[in-house]
Design an enzyme around this catalytic site. Sequence first.
Site, PDB file in Angstrom:
ATOM      1  N   LEU A 240       0.867  -1.171   0.000  1.00  6.66           N
ATOM      2  CA  LEU A 240       0.000   0.000   0.000  1.00  6.66           C
ATOM      3  C   LEU A 240       0.903   1.220   0.000  1.00  6.66           C
ATOM      4  CD1 LEU A 240      -2.700  -0.863   2.706  1.00  6.66           C
ATOM      5  CD2 LEU A 240      -2.560  -1.590   0.331  1.00  6.66           C
ATOM      6  N   HIS A 241       0.818   2.025  -1.034  1.00  7.01           N
ATOM      7  CA  HIS A 241       1.707   3.183  -1.144  1.00  7.01           C
ATOM      8  C   HIS A 241       0.879   4.447  -1.304  1.00  7.01           C
ATOM      9  CE1 HIS A 241       5.685   4.982  -1.910  1.00  7.01           C
ATOM     10  NE2 HIS A 241       4.995   5.846  -2.643  1.00  7.01           N
ATOM     11  N   GLU A 243       0.442   8.230  -2.243  1.00  7.76           N
ATOM     12  CA  GLU A 243       1.161   9.074  -3.198  1.00  7.76           C
ATOM     13  C   GLU A 243       2.035  10.088  -2.476  1.00  7.76           C
ATOM     14  OE1 GLU A 243      -1.020  11.800  -5.632  1.00  7.76           O
ATOM     15  OE2 GLU A 243      -2.440  12.278  -4.058  1.00  7.76           O
ATOM     16  N   CYS A 257       9.825   7.668   0.704  1.00  8.12           N
ATOM     17  CA  CYS A 257       8.720   7.205  -0.139  1.00  8.12           C
ATOM     18  C   CYS A 257       9.181   6.723  -1.509  1.00  8.12           C
ATOM     19  CB  CYS A 257       7.673   8.313  -0.295  1.00  8.12           C
ATOM     20  SG  CYS A 257       6.921   8.819   1.271  1.00  8.12           S
ATOM     21  N   GLU A 283      -1.901  11.947  -0.297  1.00  5.48           N
ATOM     22  CA  GLU A 283      -0.635  12.676  -0.120  1.00  5.48           C
ATOM     23  C   GLU A 283      -0.489  13.199   1.308  1.00  5.48           C
ATOM     24  OE1 GLU A 283       2.878  14.348  -1.473  1.00  5.48           O
ATOM     25  OE2 GLU A 283       1.460  13.911  -3.074  1.00  5.48           O
ATOM     26  N   ASP A 317      -2.038  11.119  11.416  1.00  3.63           N
ATOM     27  CA  ASP A 317      -2.201  10.343  10.187  1.00  3.63           C
ATOM     28  C   ASP A 317      -3.683  10.326   9.839  1.00  3.63           C
ATOM     29  OD1 ASP A 317      -2.223   8.465   8.113  1.00  3.63           O
ATOM     30  OD2 ASP A 317      -0.678   7.222   9.044  1.00  3.63           O
ATOM     31  N   ARG A 319      -4.953   9.049   6.964  1.00  2.50           N
ATOM     32  CA  ARG A 319      -5.231   8.100   5.891  1.00  2.50           C
ATOM     33  C   ARG A 319      -6.325   7.094   6.275  1.00  2.50           C
ATOM     34  NH1 ARG A 319       0.823   6.184   4.632  1.00  2.50           N
ATOM     35  NH2 ARG A 319       0.857   6.356   6.914  1.00  2.50           N
TER      36      ARG A 319
END
Length: 385
Positions: A240-241, A243, A257, A283, A317, A319
């Site tokens: 899982l990356h 951007e 990253c 991001e 965080d 996300r």
Amino acid sequence: MTQSSAAPAQNNSNLTPATDLVTVSRAVADLRRGEIVLVQGHDNGEAHSVAVIAAEPLSQIGFDRLCDIAREGEAPAIVIPRVRAKSLGRACKNDPFIAFVSADRSGINADRLGEIANPLLDLDALPKGDWRPVSMAESAAIRLAKLARLLPAVVTVPVAPDQLENLARAQNLLVLQSESINGYENASAASLREVSQARVPLENAENATVIAFRPEDGGQEHLAIVIDEPAKDKPVLIRLHSECFTGDLIGSLRCDCGPQLRGAISEISRGGQGGIVLYLRQEGRGIGLVNKLRAYALQDRGFDTLDANEELGFDADERVYRPAAEMLRQLGFETVRLLTNNPEKMSGLESWGVKVSERVPHKFPSNGHNEFYLQTKKERAGHLF
């Protein structure tokens, strides 16, 4: 276009809150343009409505329009993060946000409010005024500002609930329910659908296919980079990356990253069993590129990477991992081997029904610029280096 209530979206999971994706998406665009939106919430069972404008793009014209909406005797309030209020000399409790109401309407303007909202500015003094807790509607308005990737600060005036519809029609304003805003990210992830795919030979993985997924409201696409042909009847190696323009595209040395992205592609390709890199449009741990640059400016003043996000008014965080789980489900994978050092990614996937059979370590040497960053991730965020 006036839309007065949140219509249920078509859901593919009973875990998805009903929310009107298109209305929230339009409100996000309006907020970014410095337009006014109307938000309704409930405090102790009673409806409470506010007219809202974002503090970051606030113009004097927009502020004057907001003031015209205010009932006689009602002053606008600026809702800012607790950490910003503390830096302005206000001792706060643990409420994440607090509202400031100026006692002198003539002494406040759009520029002054923008200065109050900007955590990168040091102010000598505040205008005279009072502090108060925020309502549910104002809390949802902050969530909307975060979705817009703006500074989490808004200017509000109360609106009588029985005047909400008339005001919306008269001024052509969107109306949102707080539940619709708060449920947006989950509902958007549940609505993801594949919209395009193509074979894209990569430098370290020539047999790769990029698949794009888009939510129903037309928001940002997430990408799946499928390398070779991974079997669906056994755990698939994935990464899982999130951007990172600075690290992925222009080679920033402030983070790891870029090496993580390229290293994951190489490792999956070398393994010979195939795998997937999910490239998530989140991001700066979900705060957006502009706010990440602001966080970098704060880091240059001595904040670490987590405190810098919180100083801006975000969580350390922001996300979410439902988009990744939904993409995997549609690709036909239920069990994964996860390339990560971050335990939260494991728990995030598993909370949405994806089984993580193994954590595969994924670390790279520091480069002289990111030692403190990596140390912070280890000591404060629990990353497993």
